[in-house]
Design a protein around this motif. Structure first.
Motif, short mmCIF file in Angstrom:
data_model
loop_
_atom_site.label_atom_id
_atom_site.label_comp_id
_atom_site.label_asym_id
_atom_site.label_seq_id
_atom_site.Cartn_x
_atom_site.Cartn_y
_atom_site.Cartn_z
N ARG B 112 -13.88 43.52 47.50
CA ARG B 112 -13.09 44.77 47.44
C ARG B 112 -13.91 45.79 46.65
O ARG B 112 -14.44 45.47 45.58
CB ARG B 112 -11.75 44.53 46.74
N ILE B 113 -13.97 46.99 47.18
CA ILE B 113 -14.78 48.02 46.53
C ILE B 113 -13.90 48.83 45.60
O ILE B 113 -12.83 49.30 46.00
CB ILE B 113 -15.41 48.96 47.59
N HIS B 114 -14.34 49.03 44.37
CA HIS B 114 -13.56 49.78 43.38
C HIS B 114 -14.31 51.05 43.02
O HIS B 114 -15.42 51.00 42.47
CB HIS B 114 -13.34 48.93 42.13
N VAL B 115 -13.68 52.19 43.33
CA VAL B 115 -14.29 53.49 43.01
C VAL B 115 -13.24 54.38 42.34
O VAL B 115 -12.04 54.18 42.50
CB VAL B 115 -14.82 54.21 44.27
N ALA B 116 -13.73 55.40 41.64
CA ALA B 116 -12.85 56.42 41.08
C ALA B 116 -12.25 57.22 42.24
O ALA B 116 -12.82 57.23 43.34
CB ALA B 116 -13.63 57.33 40.14
N LEU B 155 -12.32 53.17 33.31
CA LEU B 155 -12.13 54.43 32.60
C LEU B 155 -12.59 55.54 33.55
O LEU B 155 -13.75 55.58 33.94
CB LEU B 155 -12.98 54.51 31.33
N THR B 156 -11.67 56.41 33.94
CA THR B 156 -12.04 57.51 34.82
C THR B 156 -12.72 58.59 33.97
O THR B 156 -12.10 59.20 33.11
CB THR B 156 -10.80 58.10 35.52
N THR B 157 -13.99 58.77 34.21
CA THR B 157 -14.78 59.73 33.41
C THR B 157 -15.52 60.68 34.35
O THR B 157 -16.73 60.59 34.51
CB THR B 157 -15.79 58.97 32.52
N PRO B 158 -14.80 61.61 34.97
CA PRO B 158 -15.43 62.49 35.95
C PRO B 158 -16.48 63.43 35.35
O PRO B 158 -16.42 63.76 34.17
CB PRO B 158 -14.25 63.28 36.51
N TYR B 159 -17.43 63.80 36.18
CA TYR B 159 -18.47 64.78 35.82
C TYR B 159 -19.38 64.32 34.70
O TYR B 159 -19.83 65.11 33.88
CB TYR B 159 -17.86 66.14 35.50
N GLU B 164 -17.30 61.76 40.71
CA GLU B 164 -16.68 60.43 40.87
C GLU B 164 -17.13 59.42 39.82
O GLU B 164 -16.83 58.24 39.94
CB GLU B 164 -17.01 59.91 42.28
N THR B 165 -17.83 59.86 38.77
CA THR B 165 -18.36 58.89 37.81
C THR B 165 -17.22 58.21 37.03
O THR B 165 -16.21 58.81 36.71
CB THR B 165 -19.33 59.56 36.81
#
Lengths: 95, 425
Positions: B112-116, B155-159, B164-165
């Motif tokens: 299963r692929i996990h992405v922001a 931990l959603t850490t955009p930019y 999408e980082t």
């Protein structure tokens, strides 16, 4: 021809525009801080906060809904390259 | 007396153990000298991928640049079988981390692929027709994936530095996988920060060119990271930070803090100009004079004839407004002005106030060109640029003062609201 009053808060300017105008068509011309990327509703760069008058904008298309969701947009945010003004008064600023 | 540092080097193609069941399965690229067109590196880089084994599954965290996929698979196969892989975590979808993703999924299609959340669109573009073949999970801060006796928390850490980082935290080990955050381009097969050569310069250089334009977002990411118990930081480039990892977090916090803290409460307006015959210089002085009438604005005037723009970047980063004066020469703004504007790529300019003015002889298009660039830098440009043919007269100098007054009014939020018709644009 039906018109609308579109106010860009960050440059303190109101523009009387014809119905059907997209926000980004005006924001660039008046130097507002709403910026653009792809102009095709894909990149989310032109995310715009609708301060008032959201009901005077077209409903988000399926494409816009998807991009807003993927960009984790707030409820009062729209894409300037997608939504069109219908009439009345709308006040916007960069998200 | 400090204990001796182990300088054991991984054999060619060998994985490196970070903790029991946690391995580096990345690749070394010692020959790289220029990364992504804009970054130089004196001794290459590494593409760090990791594998985490739990009692009920194996997670792969990031992959490598496509040319190094062979090295990645060689290392991966020594620590896991493809059918054991239950999770693929993509902390960042830039090609130097996703070059082996498509092939890995062909070999481990059950993963299963996990992405922001914002990674979905990029993943679709990466996998193209194969996207529909796999299960994709969009994860946000606090979401976890269980590997049985171990779990990964996101931990959603955009930019930092793409939309999408994200970071991934192995809770049981206090191990944080940060992708580009706290990474650097430095290749040393000894891998750990207490074993490799001196990489401090590379660490700072990487921050300055990759993370600095997203300083605000790095600060948000640190807000999520700082409360965590951290035993080791595993970035996607350069050394793994196992010795004193907290110091790197503290150092990053220092780097995202204002470099030139203002000693005044006023808004700051910087006026830069270049002048060929003194006309644009006269305009600049009048613009500054008008702007400075507003006691809530601190105005600074700089002649770019000195030719060196780098020293101004720190100042611009902290300024509220930037105005550029340029003559039009050969139908263009002058090179020094473009050099200054080009240097803004390393800082955040979004939302700042911008403006342009200048004297001209025949055509005068430089002002509009600069305005367009300022808008491209996500600045607001509320006052139309001012152009004057040859030297300004006294009434024209008054126009310049008026231009300065308007800029200050917009900076302080005291500009008179205006209303215009579409047709006048």
């Amino acid at each position: 021809m039906a018109t609308a009053k579109l106010t860009f808060s960050d440059v303190a300017l109101t523009v009387n525009v014809p119905s059907g105008t997209r926000i980004i068509e005006i924001s660039e011309k008046v130097g507002a801080g709403i910026t653009y990327g792809c102009r095709e509703g894909e990149c989310g760069t032109c995310l715009t906060r609708i301060e008032s008058g959201a009901e005077n904008l077209t409903e988000p298309s399926v494409l816009e809904q998807r991009v807003l969701k993927e960009n984790m947009a707030a409820r009062d945010e729209r894409l300037a390259c997608q939504c069109q003004v219908l009439g009345g008064e709308i006040k916007v600023r960069p998200a | 007396m400090p204990s001796a540092i182990t300088l054991a080097r991984p054999g060619p193609g060998s994985p490196v153990e970070l903790a029991p069941g946690v391995h580096w399965t990345g690749a070394l690229d010692p020959g790289l000298r220029v990364f992504d067109v804009i970054l130089r590196t004196a001794n290459g880089t590494t593409y760090n991928a990791y594998t985490v084994r739990g009692s009920a599954g194996v997670a792969v965290i990031d992959t490598v640049k496509a040319e190094f996929a062979g090295a990645f698979f060689e290392r991966l196969e020594q620590v896991a079988r493809y059918e054991e892989i239950t999770a693929l975590v993509l902390n960042h979808l830039e090609p130097d981390h996703t070059g082996a993703v498509a092939e890995l999924l062909r070999r481990a299609p059950q993963a299963r692929i996990h992405v922001a959340p914002r990674g979905l669109d990029m993943l679709r573009a990466l996998l193209k027709d194969e996207f529909a073949d796999y299960e994709v999970v969009r994860v946000r801060t606090g979401d976890t994936v269980s590997l049985g006796d171990r779990s990964l928390r996101f931990l959603t850490t955009p930019y930092v530095h793409w939309p999408e980082t994200q970071c991934t935290y192995l809770e049981e080990e206090g191990l944080l996988f940060t992708c580009d955050l706290m990474g650097c381009h430095f290749c040393d097969e000894r891998l750990f920060n207490d074993a490799v050569g001196d990489f401090r310069f590379s660490f700072e250089y990487y921050f300055d060119h990759i993370m600095r334009p997203f300083r605000r977002h790095v600060s948000d990411a640190l807000d999520l990271i700082e409360p965590l118990e951290i035993a080791m930081i595993a970035p996607a480039h350069g050394p793994v930070l196992r010795s004193h990892p907290r110091e790197y977090i503290t150092h990053y916090r220092r780097l995202v803090t204002k470099r030139l803290a203002s000693e005044v409460a006023q808004k700051t307006l910087l006026i830069f100009y270049v002048s060929a015959y003194g006309a644009t210089s006269q305009m600049a002085a009048a613009v500054a004079e008008g702007a400075a009438e507003n006691a809530d604005v601190r105005v600074s005037l700089f002649d770019l004839a000195v030719g060196e723009v780098a020293p101004f970047v720190d100042l611009v980063e902290e300024a509220d407004g930037i105005v550029l004066g340029t003559p039009t020469i050969n139908g263009d703004a002058v090179k020094t002005v473009w050099d200054l504007l080009a240097s803004f790529v390393d800082i955040e300019t979004k939302g700042k106030l911008g403006g342009a003015f200048g004297s001209y002889g025949w055509t005068g298009e430089a002002v509009a060109m600069v305005e367009s660039r300022l808008q491209g830098l996500k600045m607001r440009v509320p006052v139309k640029g001012l152009r004057i043919k040859l030297h300004p007269t006294e009434p024209e100098l008054e126009d310049c003062r008026g231009f300065g007054r308007q800029l200050s009014a917009h900076l302080t939020g005291t500009a008179e609201p205006r209303e215009i018709d579409f047709a006048s644009l």
